[in-house]
Design a protein around this motif. Structure first.
Motif, PDB file in Angstrom:
ATOM      1  N   VAL A  47      26.325  42.592  41.330  1.00  0.00           N
ATOM      2  CA  VAL A  47      25.225  42.867  40.406  1.00  0.00           C
ATOM      3  C   VAL A  47      25.527  44.095  39.560  1.00  0.00           C
ATOM      4  CG1 VAL A  47      22.806  43.627  40.275  1.00  0.00           C
ATOM      5  CG2 VAL A  47      23.461  41.810  41.866  1.00  0.00           C
ATOM      6  N   ASP A  48      26.171  45.089  40.154  1.00  0.00           N
ATOM      7  CA  ASP A  48      26.260  46.415  39.532  1.00  0.00           C
ATOM      8  C   ASP A  48      27.606  46.742  38.903  1.00  0.00           C
ATOM      9  OD1 ASP A  48      23.680  46.776  40.431  1.00  0.00           O
ATOM     10  OD2 ASP A  48      24.240  47.976  42.173  1.00  0.00           O
ATOM     11  N   ILE A  49      28.687  46.056  39.308  1.00  0.00           N
ATOM     12  CA  ILE A  49      30.034  46.439  38.895  1.00  0.00           C
ATOM     13  C   ILE A  49      30.752  45.257  38.239  1.00  0.00           C
ATOM     14  CG2 ILE A  49      32.232  47.449  39.622  1.00  0.00           C
ATOM     15  CD1 ILE A  49      29.830  49.251  40.233  1.00  0.00           C
ATOM     16  N   THR A  50      31.331  45.503  37.064  1.00  0.00           N
ATOM     17  CA  THR A  50      32.210  44.527  36.427  1.00  0.00           C
ATOM     18  C   THR A  50      33.649  44.984  36.652  1.00  0.00           C
ATOM     19  OG1 THR A  50      30.576  43.936  34.741  1.00  0.00           O
ATOM     20  CG2 THR A  50      32.866  43.430  34.267  1.00  0.00           C
ATOM     21  N   PHE A  51      34.475  44.116  37.214  1.00  0.00           N
ATOM     22  CA  PHE A  51      35.837  44.468  37.619  1.00  0.00           C
ATOM     23  C   PHE A  51      36.817  43.441  37.066  1.00  0.00           C
ATOM     24  CE2 PHE A  51      33.540  42.092  40.827  1.00  0.00           C
ATOM     25  CZ  PHE A  51      34.369  41.003  41.072  1.00  0.00           C
ATOM     26  N   ASN A  52      38.080  43.733  37.180  1.00  0.00           N
ATOM     27  CA  ASN A  52      39.129  42.835  36.705  1.00  0.00           C
ATOM     28  C   ASN A  52      39.089  41.530  37.498  1.00  0.00           C
ATOM     29  OD1 ASN A  52      41.544  42.422  35.062  1.00  0.00           O
ATOM     30  ND2 ASN A  52      42.689  42.511  36.992  1.00  0.00           N
ATOM     31  N   GLY A  53      38.817  40.436  36.795  1.00  0.00           N
ATOM     32  CA  GLY A  53      38.722  39.128  37.443  1.00  0.00           C
ATOM     33  C   GLY A  53      37.304  38.655  37.665  1.00  0.00           C
ATOM     34  N   TYR A  69      33.754  35.679  40.823  1.00  0.00           N
ATOM     35  CA  TYR A  69      35.093  36.072  40.380  1.00  0.00           C
ATOM     36  C   TYR A  69      35.981  34.840  40.328  1.00  0.00           C
ATOM     37  CZ  TYR A  69      35.199  36.380  45.495  1.00  0.00           C
ATOM     38  OH  TYR A  69      35.041  36.125  46.842  1.00  0.00           O
ATOM     39  N   VAL A  70      37.083  34.949  39.585  1.00  0.00           N
ATOM     40  CA  VAL A  70      37.956  33.801  39.359  1.00  0.00           C
ATOM     41  C   VAL A  70      39.130  33.835  40.329  1.00  0.00           C
ATOM     42  CG1 VAL A  70      37.321  33.717  36.922  1.00  0.00           C
ATOM     43  CG2 VAL A  70      39.358  35.011  37.624  1.00  0.00           C
ATOM     44  N   ALA A  71      39.859  32.737  40.392  1.00  0.00           N
ATOM     45  CA  ALA A  71      41.072  32.675  41.201  1.00  0.00           C
ATOM     46  C   ALA A  71      42.084  33.682  40.660  1.00  0.00           C
ATOM     47  CB  ALA A  71      41.658  31.268  41.172  1.00  0.00           C
ATOM     48  N   GLY A  72      42.769  34.343  41.581  1.00  0.00           N
ATOM     49  CA  GLY A  72      43.738  35.356  41.180  1.00  0.00           C
ATOM     50  C   GLY A  72      43.195  36.767  41.189  1.00  0.00           C
ATOM     51  N   THR A  73      41.916  36.927  41.563  1.00  0.00           N
ATOM     52  CA  THR A  73      41.302  38.258  41.636  1.00  0.00           C
ATOM     53  C   THR A  73      41.824  39.002  42.865  1.00  0.00           C
ATOM     54  OG1 THR A  73      39.302  37.498  40.504  1.00  0.00           O
ATOM     55  CG2 THR A  73      39.110  39.495  41.825  1.00  0.00           C
ATOM     56  N   GLU A 126      44.050  45.439  49.367  1.00  0.00           N
ATOM     57  CA  GLU A 126      44.293  45.757  47.956  1.00  0.00           C
ATOM     58  C   GLU A 126      45.622  45.185  47.457  1.00  0.00           C
ATOM     59  OE1 GLU A 126      43.792  49.918  47.165  1.00  0.00           O
ATOM     60  OE2 GLU A 126      41.789  49.991  48.061  1.00  0.00           O
ATOM     61  N   ASN A 127      46.334  44.471  48.307  1.00  0.00           N
ATOM     62  CA  ASN A 127      47.670  43.998  47.947  1.00  0.00           C
ATOM     63  C   ASN A 127      47.795  42.482  47.887  1.00  0.00           C
ATOM     64  OD1 ASN A 127      48.750  46.699  47.906  1.00  0.00           O
ATOM     65  ND2 ASN A 127      48.620  46.652  50.143  1.00  0.00           N
ATOM     66  N   THR A 128      46.667  41.779  48.004  1.00  0.00           N
ATOM     67  CA  THR A 128      46.700  40.315  47.946  1.00  0.00           C
ATOM     68  C   THR A 128      45.691  39.832  46.906  1.00  0.00           C
ATOM     69  OG1 THR A 128      45.073  40.158  49.744  1.00  0.00           O
ATOM     70  CG2 THR A 128      47.414  40.073  50.346  1.00  0.00           C
ATOM     71  N   TYR A 129      45.793  38.545  46.579  1.00  0.00           N
ATOM     72  CA  TYR A 129      44.961  37.974  45.515  1.00  0.00           C
ATOM     73  C   TYR A 129      44.376  36.650  45.993  1.00  0.00           C
ATOM     74  CZ  TYR A 129      47.293  41.615  42.967  1.00  0.00           C
ATOM     75  OH  TYR A 129      47.753  42.845  42.583  1.00  0.00           O
ATOM     76  N   ASN A 130      43.101  36.440  45.694  1.00  0.00           N
ATOM     77  CA  ASN A 130      42.425  35.267  46.232  1.00  0.00           C
ATOM     78  C   ASN A 130      42.803  34.001  45.476  1.00  0.00           C
ATOM     79  OD1 ASN A 130      40.735  35.857  43.842  1.00  0.00           O
ATOM     80  ND2 ASN A 130      39.435  34.258  44.679  1.00  0.00           N
TER      81      ASN A 130
END
Length: 612
Positions: free
Chosen positions: A402-408, A385-389, A374-378
């Protein structure tokens, strides 16, 4: 209960569902019929009006995707979702009482009475009887009406528990309506008995007249496949801990001391439930039903498209009971992010505990998984998902995307122009964040994505019309696996049917497990596969009697991301778990809804569940 009022109410609704089931019903038809033609005798002498009456009996068949003014009580009051920026149901605020009950018992009884009137009078319709297939039509119509009458009792039983069962005749105002509740066991026996009688009159499937081909125009009309599937659901509930050996509820009794939920455990109920589920599966598969699957060379992509496209392409394959008219446009505008073209409402939030329950792509839980952080970003972007998620959202199982929309996440619908809108931004100053709208933002930092079509646009309005599935084959598979695991631990069919659902979702097969371990896996599979559908989670945690247990608690604090923080996609201040929602503490009385106060005032023989 006033007879004339009931008749007029029935006439008012009789055409509402006709467009779903029968062709030819005109909008506003009953508004233009002279009063002397609205007598019940006249209605049942006329084929068209009789069929309109039957169509009206379908009007309370649930629509899984119609939020009803953000009032989908099952989804937004359980550990799935939240819409408290728009609506705070009495169940979550602690204010539920007979005066604020969300139960639809009054409407159910209205349809139950209408079905009884139909059954009393349909055989006298000479216009139908003179048809070449008139006798068969009347037989089928009786089967549909009898099933629907039983089904509305079943819906009410799920909400309020043991019910008041009305006599099987239309009652007059002077009749005695002081009727106590039947016990749960009696209620189940009654409903199953009525469905069994109905099945004798129902067709196997919705075939065209004189043909072995299915008639698409009859989609959703009751048949033996649907009735058998509902039987499996009833028997599964009947075997479950809330209703089977629940000595804690021995204080739930009628005025004469009759205990309404049997405190004695009956192990044979699980075997009956397993047999009923297998019968429903076999019958459905004999009519070419199967789990919907999308073929793709990439197994992960195949799992994603199989579970995503199921809701608009897969209903013919997997759907057991469909509702041809569905409120998907209202659903989609409620769950799509504000970055959607036309600016959607962005408000059906998902609680963190459900987000966490989705597994990693290899089928393992996030807890202790080396790929979960939970402390790093791709850095690399994907189609999901986009870079920086944040990496807490990367490498998850296909159904998560399919079921969840999240930040990134990549926009789930047609996005507005601009790079920022091609991705979803829930951080505070993002395109779908809290700072951009007074109420249209999810308190948890997630919104529901399931059944949101990728071509959806709020303005110009683009909605792909599709039926809604009330029951689908995957549910029957999981019904069977659950009941069989309780009845015959170690039976090979448990893993066979559980793995069929897991594999379609892209997860590897389980190869072994104790009864307790498989119980846990089956319950988790239901939580994920059936999330946001037909109140399954709401009723599952109740029938399993775990609504107050860690991991399935239905009251108190529910967590999410920090919507008050964040100025960029990868801002750690946003990606911080906080108590996003605080609901009233769980109380035992919430296992059931109360009957309304008006009903309690009228029917002095009817007791409320203790605590109301």
């Amino acid at each position: 209960m006033k007879t004339n009022k009931i008749y007029h109410n029935i006439l008012a609704i009789a055409c509402c569902l006709a467009v779903l089931m029968f062709p030819g019903c005109k909008k506003g038809f009953f508004d233009t019929v002279p009063d002397n033609l609205t007598k019940v005798e006249d209605i049942f002498a006329n084929r068209g009006q009789t069929e309109n009456w039957l169509a009206g009996l379908y009007s309370l068949v649930p629509d899984p995707w119609n939020l009803g003014n953000f009032g989908n009580i099952y989804m937004i009051t359980t550990d799935e979702a939240d819409a408290s920026n728009w609506n705070t149901p009495a169940l979550t605020s602690g204010a539920m009482s007979p005066s604020t009950t969300p139960s639809r018992f009054a409407a159910y009884y209205e349809r139950i009475r209408a079905a009884t009137i139909f059954l009393e009078r349909i055989e006298g319709n000479q216009e139908i009887l003179t048809l070449v297939n008139g006798t068969e039509l009347i037989k089928q119509y009786k089967g549909e009406a009898r099933f629907l009458r039983a089904y509305y009792y079943w819906l009410m039983m799920k909400e309020v528990g043991p019910v008041v069962i009305m006599p099987l005749k239309s009652m007059a105002p002077e009749d005695d309506f002081q009727i106590p509740r039947s016990s749960w066991d009696e209620s189940v026996a009654f409903v199953l008995g009525e469905i069994a009688i109905a099945k004798e009159d129902l067709p196997l499937n919705n075939f065209a007249v004189g043909s072995a081909d299915l008639d698409i125009a009859q989609t959703g009309r009751i048949n033996k496949i649907i009735a058998t599937a509902v039987e499996s659901q009833i028997l599964l509930y009947h075997a479950s801990p809330l209703y089977n050996g629940n000595a804690e509820f021995s204080d739930f009794k009628n005025l004469d001391g009759k205990v309404l939920i049997n405190p004695a455990y009956d192990a044979t109920r699980w075997k009956k439930a397993a047999d009923a589920s297998k019968a429903a599966i076999d019958l459905a598969e004999s009519q070419n039903k199967a789990l919907y699957k999308f073929n793709d060379a990439d197994p992960f992509r195949a799992a994603f498209l199989s579970t995503r496209n199921l809701y608009w392409d897969g209903w013919k394959t997997e759907g057991i009971w469909m509702r041809t008219a569905s409120g998907t446009s209202g659903w989609e505008i409620s769950v799509a992010p504000r970055s959607t073209q036309g600016t959607a409402y962005n408000g059906i939030g998902v609680v963190q505990s459900l987000v966490d329950d989705f597994r990693m792509a290899d089928g393992l839980p996030i807890t202790g998984h080396p790929g979960y952080n939970e402390n790093t970003y791709n850095k690399p972007a994907t189609v999901y998902y986009v870079a920086g998620t944040n990496t807490m959202y990367t490498g998850r199982e296909a159904r998560f995307y399919v079921d969840i929309t999240f930040n990134g996440s990549v926009s789930p619908s047609v996005a507005k122009t601009g790079a920022n809108n091609a991705r979803v931004e829930f951080f505070n100053t993002g395109t779908s964040g809290k700072s951009g709208a007074p109420r249209d933002w999810p308190k948890t930092g997630y919104v529901v994505r399931k059944n949101l079509h990728p071509t959806y646009s709020a303005s110009p309005a683009v909605n792909v019309s599709r039926p809604a599935m009330l029951i689908r084959l995957a549910e029957l598979y999981l019904n069977y696996a659950e009941a069989l695991n309780e009845a015959e631990p170690g039976n090979s069919d448990i893993l066979k049917y559980l793995n069929a659902v897991r594999n379609r979702g892209g997860l590897p097969s389980l190869t072994l497990g104790s009864q307790e371990e498989l119980r846990k896996e089956i319950r988790l599979e239901r939580r994920i596969e059936l999330c946001f559908e037909m109140g399954n989670r709401y009723f599952d945690v109740r029938r399993w009697k775990i609504a107050d247990k860690p991991g399935s608690n239905q009251g108190g604090a529910f967590y999410g991301m920090n919507m008050d923080a964040g100025t960029s996609l990868s801002d750690p201040a946003y990606h911080k778990r906080i108590a996003a929602i605080n609901r009233a503490p769980w109380q035992r009385r919430y296992y059931f809804m109360p009957y309304g106060q008006n009903e309690a005032d009228r029917n002095k023989a009817m007791v409320q569940f203790p605590g109301y």
